[in-house]
Every structure is written in structure tokens, then in C-alpha cells.
Design an enzyme around this catalytic site. Structure first.
Site, short mmCIF file in Angstrom:
data_model
loop_
_atom_site.label_atom_id
_atom_site.label_comp_id
_atom_site.label_asym_id
_atom_site.label_seq_id
_atom_site.Cartn_x
_atom_site.Cartn_y
_atom_site.Cartn_z
N ASP A 282 -1.21 7.83 0.47
CA ASP A 282 -0.44 6.77 0.57
C ASP A 282 0.05 5.14 0.91
O ASP A 282 1.42 4.41 0.76
CB ASP A 282 1.19 7.12 0.89
CG ASP A 282 0.33 7.67 2.42
OD1 ASP A 282 -0.04 7.16 3.33
OD2 ASP A 282 1.28 9.00 2.95
N GLU B 257 -2.20 13.85 5.15
CA GLU B 257 -3.56 12.81 6.86
C GLU B 257 -5.13 13.23 5.90
O GLU B 257 -5.01 14.24 6.11
CB GLU B 257 -3.03 13.00 7.83
CG GLU B 257 -1.87 12.51 8.37
CD GLU B 257 -1.02 11.41 8.12
OE1 GLU B 257 -1.68 10.51 8.11
OE2 GLU B 257 -0.02 10.66 8.20
N ARG C 86 2.78 0.24 1.93
CA ARG C 86 2.87 2.26 2.06
C ARG C 86 4.17 2.20 0.88
O ARG C 86 4.84 1.25 0.72
CB ARG C 86 3.43 1.86 3.51
CG ARG C 86 4.66 3.60 3.47
CD ARG C 86 2.55 3.88 3.59
NE ARG C 86 3.35 5.37 4.45
CZ ARG C 86 4.29 6.68 3.82
NH1 ARG C 86 3.77 6.58 2.99
NH2 ARG C 86 3.85 7.73 4.49
N ASP D 194 4.97 10.85 0.95
CA ASP D 194 3.77 11.16 2.15
C ASP D 194 3.27 12.00 2.30
O ASP D 194 3.64 13.34 0.95
CB ASP D 194 4.92 11.95 3.28
CG ASP D 194 4.02 11.76 4.27
OD1 ASP D 194 3.45 10.55 4.91
OD2 ASP D 194 4.44 13.09 5.22
N THR D 195 1.74 11.42 2.32
CA THR D 195 0.60 12.08 1.65
C THR D 195 -0.17 13.12 2.95
O THR D 195 0.26 12.65 3.92
CB THR D 195 -0.05 11.85 0.57
OG1 THR D 195 -0.54 11.06 1.41
CG2 THR D 195 0.32 11.08 0.00
N ARG E 245 3.68 -3.42 6.98
CA ARG E 245 3.01 -3.08 5.61
C ARG E 245 4.41 -3.18 4.49
O ARG E 245 5.76 -2.58 5.11
CB ARG E 245 2.97 -1.52 6.36
CG ARG E 245 1.41 -1.26 6.63
CD ARG E 245 1.14 0.68 6.78
NE ARG E 245 2.34 1.29 7.15
CZ ARG E 245 1.86 2.34 6.80
NH1 ARG E 245 0.75 3.17 7.01
NH2 ARG E 245 3.20 3.79 7.67
#
Length: 216
Positions: free
Chosen positions: A37, A59, A51, A56-57, A104
């Protein structure tokens, strides 16, 4: 009067410019991949870490979580998609901050006119997350996530619907209903006792009055 009119026109122009600056997709170039992401792009001749908004992918290199299931798959999917793209664009959402707390940039990423966030969610490689306002493509992402859960794709492979909140709500409603029934019965019983007690007391008082009269 003329001043007020000019003021309204000026504010309208400012709002129009702001909306265009946020809504218009800007072409950018990939510098390097980071994870599922996040990526670094060349934006206005400046290297900028971006970002991806609203997703949300899993980790891949988290200091405490380590590597999560489907983290590599999400990272590879994003990186391959960006590297193969003929055109990459970023669109800023007017309801979102332009940067996050880590400095970001936040935006929607389009690859050859396809929204990358949608592709990640559709393939079960990202969750819809970090929704702090009503973003432009939120409803689209939520529909895709719902379908991915149903199809048990990617991260949703062992997904089971959580009915905890529903059960709690039903439980609270039942408790309230039971309380109301018991409370109503209690009030009826108490009222009946009070009526009997009052009637008894009244009869005693009447009897006393009769006795007094009979003495005289």
C-alpha cells in the site's frame, strides 16, 4: 453591494480552483516499490512517498508484527502492476488530508485508468481502512470487500462473519423487555397492596369515628 457581490464571486472561484486541484488526476512516475500500500513516485520532479488512500495491506517488514499472511503477495501485486503500467496517475481526495502523520502523500492511484486500491481489495490483498471522512471511492471499495469476503479470496480465506454485535444488541433488547414486564408487574402488585392498605386504614378510621359517636 458591489463589494459583497465581488466577494461571493471571489470565494466561488477559490472553491472551484480547490476542487479542480483535488479532483484532477496527475500523471506520475514510479521511483521504487515499498510494499502493498505504499510506493515512491516522482511528483512535480520530486521523489514523494505515497500511502494509498483508504486501504491497508498485510505487513511485510513490520518491527513487531513481522511478515503477515499475504503480505508478500500484496507487495508483489502492487509492484508488478506499477512496473508494467503504461500510465500511473494520482488523484487527491478533497475530503482527505493531503499528507499523513508520517509526511507521506495520500491519494488514489490509477494504473492505466484502473484504480489500484480497487484491484487490491477485489483480490483479497487489502482491507478497506483508515476512513476518516466520506472519500470519493469508498463505496466502491466496500462493495468489492464485501464480495471478496463472500468469495473467501486472499486474506478472507478463513473469514467468518462476526455476529457478536448483533447478539449483544438482541441481548440488551431482551433484557429491557423483561425488565419492563417485571417492572410493570411489580408496580401493579405494589399499587394493589397500597390500595388494600389504604382501604384498611380508612375502615379503621371510620370504625373509630362510629365508636366515638356511640359513646356520646
Amino acid at each position: 453591494m458591489i463589494y459583497e457581490k465581488n466577494k461571493i464571486i471571489f470565494l466561488f472561484i477559490i472553491c472551484f480552483i480547490i476542487n479542480i486541484s483535488f479532483a484532477k488526476a496527475e500523471e506520475i512516475k514510479l521511483v521504487k516499490c515499498v510494499d502493498g500500500d505504499t510506493a515512491t513516485f516522482l511528483i512535480d520532479q520530486k521523489e514523494t512517498k505515497v500511502r494509498f488512500l483508504a486501504v491497508d495491506t498485510p505487513e511485510t517488514k513490520h518491527p513487531t508484527k513481522g511478515e503477515e499472511p499475504f503480505g508478500k503477495e500484496a507487495s508483489n501485486f502492487t509492484c508488478n502492476s506499477l512496473k508494467k503500467a503504461n500510465k500511473i496517475e494520482i488523484e487527491y481526495d478533497q475530503n482527505s488530508e493531503k499528507k499523513d502523520k508520517y509526511d507521506r502523500a495520500l491519494g488514489w492511484i490509477f494504473i492505466d485508468d484502473n484504480l489500484l486500491q480497487s484491484k487490491l481489495v477485489e483480490n483479497g490483498l487489502a482491507k478497506v481502512a483508515y476512513l476518516y471522512d466520506d472519500y470519493k471511492y469508498t463505496s466502491e471499495l466496500q462493495k468489492l470487500e464485501k464480495q471478496a469476503k463472500k468469495d473467501k479470496v486472499g486474506i478472507w480465506g478463513d473469514y467468518k462473519e462476526d455476529y457478536t454485535k448483533i447478539y449483544i444488541t438482541i441481548g440488551i433488547i431482551l433484557i429491557v423487555i423483561i425488565y419492563c414486564i417485571i417492572d410493570k408487574k411489580y408496580h401493579k402488585k405494589t399499587l394493589y397492596k397500597m390500595k388494600r392498605k389504604t382501604k384498611k386504614q380508612l375502615n379503621k378510621e371510620i370504625e373509630k369515628m362510629i365508636e366515638k359517636k356511640s359513646k356520646y
